[in-house]
Design a protein around this motif. Structure first.
Motif, short mmCIF file in Angstrom:
data_model
loop_
_atom_site.label_atom_id
_atom_site.label_comp_id
_atom_site.label_asym_id
_atom_site.label_seq_id
_atom_site.Cartn_x
_atom_site.Cartn_y
_atom_site.Cartn_z
N CYS A 102 0.81 -1.23 0.00
CA CYS A 102 0.00 0.00 0.00
C CYS A 102 0.84 1.28 0.00
O CYS A 102 0.56 2.18 -0.80
N HIS A 146 -4.84 -0.89 -5.13
CA HIS A 146 -5.36 0.12 -4.24
C HIS A 146 -6.15 1.10 -5.08
O HIS A 146 -5.63 1.66 -6.05
N TYR A 186 -5.81 -0.81 9.74
CA TYR A 186 -6.26 0.48 9.20
C TYR A 186 -7.73 0.52 8.83
O TYR A 186 -8.25 1.59 8.51
N ASP A 218 -2.43 -7.49 -6.05
CA ASP A 218 -2.84 -6.38 -5.20
C ASP A 218 -3.35 -5.19 -6.01
O ASP A 218 -2.97 -5.03 -7.18
N HIS A 244 -8.31 -1.24 -0.45
CA HIS A 244 -7.25 -2.22 -0.70
C HIS A 244 -7.95 -3.49 -1.15
O HIS A 244 -8.93 -3.89 -0.52
ZN ZN Z 1 -3.01 -2.54 0.84
#
Ligand code: ZN
Ligand code: TSB
Length: 647
Positions: free
Chosen positions: A337, A388, A469, A386, A518
């Motif tokens: 991230c 974001h 988070y 992944d 995310h």
């Molecule tokens: Zn992330």
């Protein structure tokens, strides 16, 4: 609840309140209430033996074999039975510890040599005899120094050490049939409750898990209230062994580990790397078609980056220590991230640019304790599919829904049908694990729930499973052992945008703060491939198979035609190999079957003369001779459509 004279009022699990005479035992209440499956109970929340007498009003819940706490009691008593049997058969054995575990129980002994398979059989037989005697299991209290004298007198050094570590006086023991073990319980009322027993394996285990201490011998076992349940469990275990990705990974040449490289650091062999590459191409192409922008960022970063993000504060236990070079301190990244955030920050963004979807096959490193490492399913070096997403608050729900639809699409293509949604929320009491800002969490959890409602998907809430988070939607998939693992995850984050001061220019030209999502769709390549191996028992669907076609020349003189077939297939993008060995055809077929190759093409004189191939499918068997061109058309069409019914 008020106390009435010599009576106690008991609230039962069905909500009714009954009056009993003071001193009545939980066992008597269970009988009276018809709770036949009760093994132990929770008395005002605390686990107790059924022999416990009631001296005051209380709320009672029964622990049965159907719930995890009940099974723990059952397996804990089974561990004691194991220790009793070993003590009788090996009087010199010293006892260490014997807890219940998630599936069964174990006990550690010091007997100076490993247990042999025939030992295990004898111990198991003895356990069965002891259980058949159906002896009561009683709790007794022994003064502390008396207990210490007993341990030292009998040379029970491990028990003595355990006792030194606890403050209790008197100390609680459990006794059955003359056998005693220091223990806080609770336990079953009698040994006869243990009906079906199987000792599964033995292994060495260091006392207290410390490699500088004594090496003990651990015996693992399982037990059930009926033989049918035990048989069903053993059948499941056998099926799990058959599908175990660690075994198949070795046999199919997919991946390996080497002590010289390090624990939890997989080496992808050519065939495994091929499966991974196909998955990577698949998901990257799909994401690009949906407006994701793929980037590349380094596996390392300055520790400062992770101090800003909060990882250093909340995630440090999973991170490797910093590496000092010149004037910098670098860490291996545990997540991607912060790098993607820096990509977002590279230039000014306007409300018209959003959503920005930054994706990467991002390699990351996590310190996982060695005990939880498991083949490719849980590793220390991994590559996550992944992304974001940086969006405006008004875009959050749509973006979230888009991700869930992408997950559903990918699962369809991969043939994953058995999964469920888990809403992973924070545990507000856990101040170390989750950043504190109640308002932010309430807001993020509310957004998540709203999005799930908009999607109309059922989900199970899990407290304490959120990221530090923000809350997340996890897609849980059961593995071969029936335990579920997180594959996909979608996380809503108002925290990191704040920490990094992220902005976009609003319609009114004023700076605004974006929200982050995310998300991982295929999970890490490691976990996904582990999962697919088990799901398909190594027989990957055609489009994912590392070797899709194997050409088998009948004799050496057919080798050149076989090579030509291979080249033609490869030119059309089909992964084809030739078995050029001097084995007989039957043997070649068996080898291709063992490697779970979807198609075998047998070629001899006739095939070479007619530009044809004799097709054998992995599942349908012999399909006869076909023109090579027709076979190639068929197989390329099946690959392109990612059909699961191509067989
Ligand atoms: Zn992330
Ligand atoms: C989705 N920052 C987010 C990302 O943007 C993130 O890292 N989330 S995560 O911590 O939940 O990890 C993503 C996924 O990686 C998990 O859902 C899980 O499927 C997989 N994963 C996590 N740890 C391991 C591991 N030790 N070995 C293999 N896969 C893992």
């Amino acid at each position: 609840m008020a106390q009435v004279g010599e009576q106690v009022l008991v609230r039962l699990p069905d909500g009714t309140v009954r009056a009993y005479r003071r001193g009545i035992t939980l066992a008597e209440i269970a009988r009276d209430a018809g709770a036949h499956g009760a093994l132990a109970a929770r008395l005002d929340g605390a686990e107790r033996d059924l022999a416990t007498p009631l001296e005051a009003d209380a709320t009672v819940e029964w622990l049965t074999f159907a719930d995890p706490a009940g099974r723990s009691v059952y397996w804990h008593s089974s561990a004691h039975l194991l220790a009793q049997a070993v003590r009788e058969l090996f009087p010199q054995a010293r006892l260490a510890i014997g807890p219940p575990i998630e599936d069964g129980f174990y006990y550690d002994f010091d007997i100076g040599r490993p247990f042999l398979p025939e030992d295990l059989q004898r111990i198991e037989d003895r356990m069965r005899e002891l259980a058949a005697r159906d002896q009561p299991i009683e709790r007794i209290y022994v003064p502390r120094d008396e207990a210490m004298r007993r341990f030292e007198g009998r040379g029970e050094t491990y028990k003595a050490e355990l006792l030194r570590g606890i403050p209790d006086d008197p100390v609680s023991f459990y006794r059955q049939d003359g056998f005693e073990d220091m223990c806080r319980g609770p336990h079953l009322p009698s040994t006869g409750r243990i009906k079906a027993i199987k000792l599964l394996s033995t292994s060495g285990a260091y006392w207290r898990g410390d490699e500088r201490r004594e090496m003990l011998q651990r015996i693992y076992g399982i037990s059930f209230p009926s033989q049918e349940e035990l048989d069903a469990y053993l059948a499941r275990l056998e099926e799990a062994r058959r599908r175990d990705h660690r075994r198949l990974g070795r046999e199919l040449g997919l991946f390996t580990f080497a002590p010289e490289v390090g624990q939890g650091l997989p080496l992808w062999l050519p065939r495994g790397a091929t499966v991974r590459r196909i998955l990577e191409r698949y998901i990257v192409d799909l994401e690009e078609s949906l407006g994701y922008q793929h980037v590349r960022t380094p596996d390392l970063a300055s520790i400062e980056l992770y101090k800003i993000s909060g990882h250093w504060e909340h995630y440090r236990d999973n991170m490797y220590p910093p590496i000092r070079v010149d004037s910098e301190e670098l860490v291996l990244r545990p997540m991607n991230c912060p790098h993607h955030i820096m990509v977002y920050k590279h230039h000014q963004r306007s409300y018209r640019d959003l959503p920005v979807r930054i994706a990467e096959l991002g390699t990351m490193y996590r310190y996982e304790r060695s005990g939880v490492l498991s083949g490719l399913a849980r590793v220390r070096a991994m590559t996550l599919n992944d992304a974001h997403i940086f969006c405006r608050p008004d875009q959050l729900t749509d973006e979230f829904i888009g991700v869930v639809r992408l997950i559903q699409r990918a699962y369809r293509d991969l043939g994953l049908r058995d999964f469920w949604y888990r809403l992973s929320l924070r545990d507000p009491r856990d101040r170390a694990k989750f950043v504190h800002n109640d308002e932010m969490w309430d807001h993020a959890e509310g957004e998540l729930r709203r999005a799930m409602q908009a999607l109309g998907l059922a989900c199970v809430e899990a407290r304490g499973e959120a990221s530090f988070y923000g809350p997340k939607l996890d897609v849980q998939v059961p593995n071969v052992l029936g335990k579920d693992e997180t594959i996909s995850t979608v996380q809503i984050d108002f925290y990191l945008p704040e920490r990094f001061g992220l902005e976009y220019t609003g319609e009114d030209s004023r700076p605004r703060r974006p929200v982050m999502i995310h998300r991982g769709v295929l999970s890490t390549m490691e976990r996904m491939v582990a999962f697919l191996i088990e799901q398909y028992a190594g027989a990957f669907p055609l489009w994912l198979a590392p070797e899709q076609v194997r050409v088998l020349p009948i004799a050496d003189r057919h080798l050149s035609y076989a090579r030509r077939v291979q080249e033609t297939l490869r030119a059309r993008g089909v992964r084809a190999e030739v078995d050029a060995s001097s084995e007989r055809t039957g043997r070649k077929i068996r080898e291709a079957e063992v490697m779970k190759v979807p198609y075998m093409l047998v070629v001899g004189d006739r095939e070479a003369a007619q530009e044809a191939v004799s097709v054998r499918s992995r599942v349908r068997g012999d399909e006869g001779s076909q023109p090579l061109a027709a076979f190639i058309d068929r197989v390329t069409e099946a690959i392109a459509s990612r059909r699961h019914d191509e067989e």
